[in-house]
Every structure is written in structure tokens, then in C-alpha cells.
Design a protein around this motif. Structure first.
Motif, PDB file in Angstrom:
ATOM      1  N   LEU A  40     -55.459  63.404  43.025  1.00 13.48           N
ATOM      2  CA  LEU A  40     -55.569  62.050  43.552  1.00 13.48           C
ATOM      3  C   LEU A  40     -54.207  61.381  43.625  1.00 13.48           C
ATOM      4  N   ASP A  41     -54.117  60.372  44.480  1.00 13.62           N
ATOM      5  CA  ASP A  41     -52.882  59.587  44.617  1.00 13.62           C
ATOM      6  C   ASP A  41     -53.023  58.313  43.786  1.00 13.62           C
ATOM      7  N   ILE A  42     -52.138  58.170  42.804  1.00 16.61           N
ATOM      8  CA  ILE A  42     -52.208  57.057  41.847  1.00 16.61           C
ATOM      9  C   ILE A  42     -50.905  56.281  41.870  1.00 16.61           C
ATOM     10  N   VAL A  43     -51.006  54.969  41.888  1.00 14.57           N
ATOM     11  CA  VAL A  43     -49.846  54.087  41.791  1.00 14.57           C
ATOM     12  C   VAL A  43     -49.956  53.286  40.505  1.00 14.57           C
ATOM     13  N   ALA A 106     -53.653  55.021  48.353  1.00 18.42           N
ATOM     14  CA  ALA A 106     -53.884  55.254  46.921  1.00 18.42           C
ATOM     15  C   ALA A 106     -55.374  55.312  46.600  1.00 18.42           C
ATOM     16  N   ASP A 107     -55.708  56.228  45.711  1.00 15.39           N
ATOM     17  CA  ASP A 107     -57.075  56.307  45.195  1.00 15.39           C
ATOM     18  C   ASP A 107     -57.281  55.383  44.005  1.00 15.39           C
ATOM     19  N   LEU A 108     -56.216  55.168  43.248  1.00 13.95           N
ATOM     20  CA  LEU A 108     -56.274  54.336  42.042  1.00 13.95           C
ATOM     21  C   LEU A 108     -54.939  53.650  41.869  1.00 13.95           C
ATOM     22  N   VAL A 109     -54.972  52.361  41.565  1.00 21.98           N
ATOM     23  CA  VAL A 109     -53.762  51.612  41.229  1.00 21.98           C
ATOM     24  C   VAL A 109     -53.941  50.998  39.854  1.00 21.98           C
ATOM     25  N   LEU A 110     -52.952  51.209  38.988  1.00 25.05           N
ATOM     26  CA  LEU A 110     -52.952  50.562  37.689  1.00 25.05           C
ATOM     27  C   LEU A 110     -52.149  49.270  37.778  1.00 25.05           C
ATOM     28  N   CYS A 111     -52.714  48.210  37.236  1.00 26.09           N
ATOM     29  CA  CYS A 111     -52.039  46.913  37.159  1.00 26.09           C
ATOM     30  C   CYS A 111     -52.217  46.423  35.725  1.00 26.09           C
ATOM     31  N   HIS A 112     -51.436  47.001  34.838  1.00 28.91           N
ATOM     32  CA  HIS A 112     -51.586  46.753  33.404  1.00 28.91           C
ATOM     33  C   HIS A 112     -50.473  45.850  32.887  1.00 28.91           C
ATOM     34  N   SER A 113     -50.851  44.717  32.309  1.00 24.63           N
ATOM     35  CA  SER A 113     -49.893  43.754  31.755  1.00 24.63           C
ATOM     36  C   SER A 113     -48.873  43.330  32.809  1.00 24.63           C
ATOM     37  N   VAL A 114     -49.372  43.074  34.008  1.00 22.52           N
ATOM     38  CA  VAL A 114     -48.533  42.652  35.129  1.00 22.52           C
ATOM     39  C   VAL A 114     -48.870  41.229  35.566  1.00 22.52           C
ATOM     40  N   LEU A 115     -50.150  40.923  35.694  1.00 24.58           N
ATOM     41  CA  LEU A 115     -50.547  39.619  36.227  1.00 24.58           C
ATOM     42  C   LEU A 115     -50.057  38.464  35.367  1.00 24.58           C
ATOM     43  N   GLU A 116     -49.844  38.718  34.088  1.00 27.91           N
ATOM     44  CA  GLU A 116     -49.352  37.671  33.192  1.00 27.91           C
ATOM     45  C   GLU A 116     -47.950  37.203  33.577  1.00 27.91           C
ATOM     46  N   TYR A 117     -47.177  38.064  34.238  1.00 25.78           N
ATOM     47  CA  TYR A 117     -45.749  37.808  34.416  1.00 25.78           C
ATOM     48  C   TYR A 117     -45.320  37.596  35.861  1.00 25.78           C
ATOM     49  N   VAL A 118     -46.104  38.027  36.834  1.00 24.84           N
ATOM     50  CA  VAL A 118     -45.701  37.843  38.227  1.00 24.84           C
ATOM     51  C   VAL A 118     -45.830  36.379  38.618  1.00 24.84           C
ATOM     52  N   GLY A 126     -53.566  40.952  46.065  1.00 24.46           N
ATOM     53  CA  GLY A 126     -53.748  41.161  47.496  1.00 24.46           C
ATOM     54  C   GLY A 126     -52.910  42.316  48.012  1.00 24.46           C
ATOM     55  N   ALA A 127     -51.661  42.407  47.521  1.00 29.68           N
ATOM     56  CA  ALA A 127     -50.790  43.512  47.912  1.00 29.68           C
ATOM     57  C   ALA A 127     -51.329  44.842  47.411  1.00 29.68           C
ATOM     58  N   ILE A 128     -51.849  44.842  46.187  1.00 33.12           N
ATOM     59  CA  ILE A 128     -52.408  46.072  45.618  1.00 33.12           C
ATOM     60  C   ILE A 128     -53.652  46.502  46.389  1.00 33.12           C
ATOM     61  N   ALA A 129     -54.483  45.549  46.762  1.00 30.09           N
ATOM     62  CA  ALA A 129     -55.691  45.878  47.513  1.00 30.09           C
ATOM     63  C   ALA A 129     -55.345  46.588  48.814  1.00 30.09           C
ATOM     64  N   GLY A 130     -54.215  46.219  49.413  1.00 31.42           N
ATOM     65  CA  GLY A 130     -53.793  46.854  50.652  1.00 31.42           C
ATOM     66  C   GLY A 130     -53.376  48.303  50.474  1.00 31.42           C
ATOM     67  N   LEU A 131     -53.029  48.695  49.250  1.00 32.01           N
ATOM     68  CA  LEU A 131     -52.625  50.077  48.981  1.00 32.01           C
ATOM     69  C   LEU A 131     -53.820  51.014  48.876  1.00 32.01           C
ATOM     70  N   LEU A 132     -54.999  50.462  48.555  1.00 32.90           N
ATOM     71  CA  LEU A 132     -56.148  51.297  48.224  1.00 32.90           C
ATOM     72  C   LEU A 132     -56.852  51.847  49.452  1.00 32.90           C
TER      73      LEU A 132
END
Length: 252
Positions: A40-43, A106-118, A126-132
Motif C-alpha cells: 500500500l501507499d502510505i503518507v 495514498a491508501d492511508l495517511v497518518l496525521c499524528h500530533s500535527v493538528l495541534e500545531y498547524v 482538506g489537503a490530506i483528504a486530497g491525497l487519499l
């Protein structure tokens, strides 16, 4: 077909990440079965030094880490080399994802401990959703304000605990190193706004951050027992909501 997506990482899962790995293994297994692809393709957006990326690559998947820190990416490459796996490392932040990675790749994107800081959590999702790809999933791990209030009160910082409950961002004061925290409800709203379907929420580190490390170091089997406790409590409707972090999947 080799069932790469359902294998357990070779090392015993750490207490703090066992619950997340449980969910990821299920997601990978479902995706492998649905696509017929065992690679699988993972980001991993903001994947840092590769705590998740390297084990995922070890399972046979194609993993790309995007992180703004060149030092973290250098450490990622060293970790991957030591593990004997290949991980693609790209410097950038959440706002750059559309420019540096293909749409629907991408089949799966991890967004771990990111939303707190962006700067813009909604924009990042929204950008991540476009990758999937259609049927793909995003794994979101974010800090929970209720846990912050609990931990500040245990430390005797009662006014700061009250501040967490009153603050819209879930912060305990100006010196709080975490810019914002998220409840189950706010994560669901963000995922839905990004065009994703929110899944079940799991609590991560419900007990792990409350147990003195000496208890784990001095008692044989204590860490494994704590992992079992965390796994059992992860979806509990009350205990979940006091976890240090909340984990939720969004599906496209």
C-alpha cells in the motif's frame, strides 16, 4: 498473495502506541483485501523520526514521510537504514502536501500530533483528504483537553486545570507548549468538513501517563499488562474521553 498488511511489527508494541497499532493493522488488512495489493501507499504527514513510518515500511508498504524539520528527516533516514527498509523523506509541512504529493495517490495517511500545531487544522485535513484514493483512510491522533485538565489537577495546578476547561483551544495558560487540543466532537466536525467520514474514536494513553515508570521497570510483565489494560479501555465510553490523546479514522 502475501498478507503483509496484517502482520504485527517485530518489536512488542510500546505501551503508548499499542492502541494505535491495533487500529492501523485492521485498516491495512481491510485495504489489502479490498484492493488486492499487498504493498500500500502510505503518507506520514509530520512523521518526524519515523516511529510509525519505519515499522510500516518494514511490513512491506511504500511509505513517504513529509516533515518540516531536516534534523528529524535525517534521524528518520538513519532509523530506516538501521532497520534495513526504504522510506521516502520529503521536507515540507501540511500546507505543502498538494504541491509535493500526487492527488488520489495514498491508501492511508497518518496525521499524528500535527493538528495541534498547524496554523490551519481544517486546511491541513482538506489537503490530506486530497491525497487519499477512494476508500482510503486518514489516521488522526490529537491531544485531548480533558486529559490536560486531569493531569494539571494531579500536579496540583488547579487554576490551570480550570483554565483548560474554559479555554476554547483547551490550553492551560500562556506557557502551555500545545497550541490547541481537540475533543471527539471537534475532530469529527473537522473530518466531516474535509469530506471524510469519521469512524470510531479510541483513547490513547488512558492509564500510561498516570502510572509511575518505576512500576513498569520493576515488575516483570507489567508493561504487557498495561498494554492489555489500554487496549481494553480504548473504546470505553467514559475512559476514552480522559485519554491523553484521541485517535480517530476518517474514510474517503
Amino acid at each position: 498473495m502475501r498478507a503483509v498488511g496484517i502482520s504485527r511489527p517485530s518489536a512488542t508494541p510500546a505501551v503508548r502506541t499499542a492502541v494505535v497499532w491495533d487500529v492501523l493493522r485492521a485498516v491495512l488488512a481491510d485495504r489489502v483485501a479490498a484492493t488486492g495489493r499487498d504493498r500500500l501507499d502510505i503518507v506520514d504527514a509530520g512523521g518526524g523520526t519515523g516511529g510509525f513510518a519505519v515499522p510500516l515500511a518494514g511490513l512491506g508498504h511504500a511509505v513517504t514521510v513529509v516533515d518540516p524539520s531536516p534534523d528529524s528527516l535525517a534521524a528518520l533516514e538513519r532509523r530506516a537504514a538501521e532497520a534495513g527498509v526504504g522510506v521516502r523523506a520529503l521536507q515540507g509541512d501540511a500546507a505543502d502536501l498538494k504541491e509535493i504529493l500526487p492527488t488520489d495517490g495514498a491508501d492511508l495517511v497518518l496525521c499524528h500530533s500535527v493538528l495541534e500545531y498547524v496554523e490551519d487544522p481544517a486546511g491541513a485535513l482538506g489537503a490530506i483528504a486530497g491525497l487519499l484514493r477512494e476508500g482510503g483512510a486518514i489516521s488522526v491522533l490529537a491531544a485531548n483537553p480533558l486529559a490536560a485538565a486531569l493531569h494539571r489537577s494531579i500536579a496540583g495546578r488547579f487554576e490551570e486545570a480550570l483554565q483548560v476547561l474554559d479555554d476554547p483551544q483547551g490550553r492551560w495558560g500562556d506557557r502551555d507548549p500545545t497550541p490547541r487540543r481537540f475533543t471527539c466532537e471537534t475532530l469529527a466536525v473537522l473530518l466531516s468538513a474535509a469530506g471524510l467520514t469519521p469512524g470510531e474514536v479510541h483513547g490513547v494513553r488512558i492509564f500510561a501517563d498516570l502510572v509511575p515508570s518505576r512500576l513498569l521497570d520493576g515488575e516483570p510483565g507489567a508493561a504487557r499488562a498495561l498494554v492489555a489494560l489500554e487496549q481494553a479501555a480504548a473504546a470505553h465510553p467514559v475512559l476514552r474521553d480522559i485519554a491523553t490523546q484521541l485517535h480517530v479514522l476518517g474514510r474517503k
